[in-house]
Scaffold this active site. Sequence first.
Site, short mmCIF file in Angstrom:
data_model
loop_
_atom_site.label_atom_id
_atom_site.label_comp_id
_atom_site.label_asym_id
_atom_site.label_seq_id
_atom_site.Cartn_x
_atom_site.Cartn_y
_atom_site.Cartn_z
N GLU A 57 65.49 65.00 44.89
CA GLU A 57 64.26 64.92 45.68
C GLU A 57 63.21 64.14 44.89
OE1 GLU A 57 62.81 68.77 46.88
OE2 GLU A 57 61.06 67.93 47.89
N GLU A 217 64.04 72.76 55.96
CA GLU A 217 63.26 74.01 55.98
C GLU A 217 62.21 73.93 57.09
OE1 GLU A 217 62.03 75.27 52.03
OE2 GLU A 217 64.11 75.56 51.46
N GLU A 337 70.88 73.70 49.40
CA GLU A 337 70.01 74.01 48.26
C GLU A 337 70.37 75.40 47.74
OE1 GLU A 337 65.75 73.42 48.56
OE2 GLU A 337 66.04 71.71 49.93
O1 AHR Z 1 64.17 72.38 45.58
C1 AHR Z 1 62.78 72.55 45.63
C2 AHR Z 1 62.26 72.90 47.02
O2 AHR Z 1 62.78 74.13 47.42
C3 AHR Z 1 62.69 71.97 48.12
O3 AHR Z 1 61.86 70.86 48.22
C4 AHR Z 1 62.56 72.82 49.33
O4 AHR Z 1 63.46 72.45 50.36
C5 AHR Z 1 62.80 74.23 48.81
O5 AHR Z 1 61.78 75.09 49.21
#
Ligand code: AHR
Length: 538
Positions: A57, A217, A337
């Site tokens: 990210e 999310e 994730e």
């Molecule tokens: O991985 C960090 C953050 O955690 C991501 O941006 C989000 O999708 C999650 O809340």
Amino acid sequence: MQRRAFLKTAAGAVAGAQLWRARAFAAPAQAASAEVTVLLNEPIATISPAIYGHFTEHLGGVIYGGVWVGENSKVPNLGGIRRELVEKLKAIHAPVIRWPGGCFADSYDWRDGVGPRARRPRRTNFWVDDAQARALHNSPQQFDPNTFGTSEFVRFCQLAGAEPYLAANVRSLPALEFDHWVEYCNAPQGSSSYADLRAADGSPAPYGVRLWGIGNESWGCGGNFTPEEYAAEYRRFTSWIPRYGVRLQLVASGPNADDVDWTTRFFENILGRRGVAPPFGWSVHNYTFERDALAFDPDDYYATLRQAFTTEKVILDHWTAMGVYDTRRRVRLVVDEYGDWYHAGTAVDPSHIFGQQITMRDALSTALTLDTFNRHADKVALAASAQLINCINALFLAHEDQFVATPNYDVFALYAAHQGATAVRTEFAAPAAPGDAKLWGLNGSASYTTTPAGRQVTVTLVQPRLDQPLELRITLPGSSVRAAEARVLAAADVHAHNTFAAPHTVAARTAAVQMDGASARYLAPAASVSRITLTLGA
Ligand code: AHR
């Protein structure tokens, strides 16, 4: 702790290592015995290689300073991409990499990251108001220079041998821009202006991107939608997307951890009422949250492992909820994730928002999660450890020309043997972890492949007990063992981790394994991850 509350606490935390006094860990005692029974006649499914995927990210040191160092950097690079990272990813057969977020995805305009780099705009990063980002000054972590965009990401994937998995912006861009991004990636050269822009960016050949996340999310940073609202967005974004001959695999934005209500209401709206084409995947995120990455006591250690193990329940709960509407089981889970998340304070550089050290504790947590995916190979199609470098649960830490692989990397290296193999049901019998651990004493997974040398079985094991090793007998009813090899990841102290100065403090090594015809015997050290490779007799 509530996830959002944790995020706030983490952001404000001071170096936990100084604040937290670790309690003594019990000294290793005599081995207890345990049994592992691999049931080769009870296949589960082929293990999708994609469950060994990664996530990158635009967050802290993941992209800028992690993956991307720039073409003119003193850091060895391949057109701006950190060379050592690419080589390490190839070595573990990294199958898929997710980008550009995370929460960042729903604030990202893909058009900012294409065309000549010198002309790309600088934009406010989603994480600009995070406490760690606020302490920086005019950095790429706060204001993204967009030097790393779609063509750079796809090139990174191509170099690493991984498939790109892109996340579309549902919160703040219209659906048409999603269509255009697909067009930029997949339309043949000469067919459209976006296809020609991609060619000018270095790739006349279409990228053929198959995997697309529809938001991230969406219950939180991706728009604060209700499941019904998100289902409407999902329909709008995915109906009649141009395909350019590519079989798109769309991933819908699923729940936070065990929020089954989100799953039920989305599927009710997509499959129950409207009969819309089901998504390829249903995204699920599940993190562990504990205090300090380095200063922890046995309670914290077992708490992390227990939380990581909730992923099994999360998989089962959502699978059951999905099955009510997806009776033909067309949708698979995408755990894109997961990982251990600690308070700030152990990053190798202050610009690494959510950066943290990775110890043997995290290696066990990651390994038990991968075993969970293997055991549910019929349900989980893809997964991504969050995140690849300089962040939560990282496989790598880097700062300028310094680079080190964490114990999580060794876990991925050990477990790569499962990719594409057939998972089989396996029973584990061991005394439970001691005291208040409230955890099993041994768990793992097994798979087989057929090689010219015979059937080869890979058994991976997580032995969590801090107080004693386990003497294991591994049997495969109906088969005999012709050859056996073992590799183990263990350290005298579960806090052990790798640093730039001491990069090999934790490293997998070969271990002894004895054969006695029908079975193999192996001593699993305290707090260890092991891989046993068994070649079966004819
Ligand atoms: O991985 C960090 C953050 O955690 C991501 O941006 C989000 O999708 C999650 O809340």
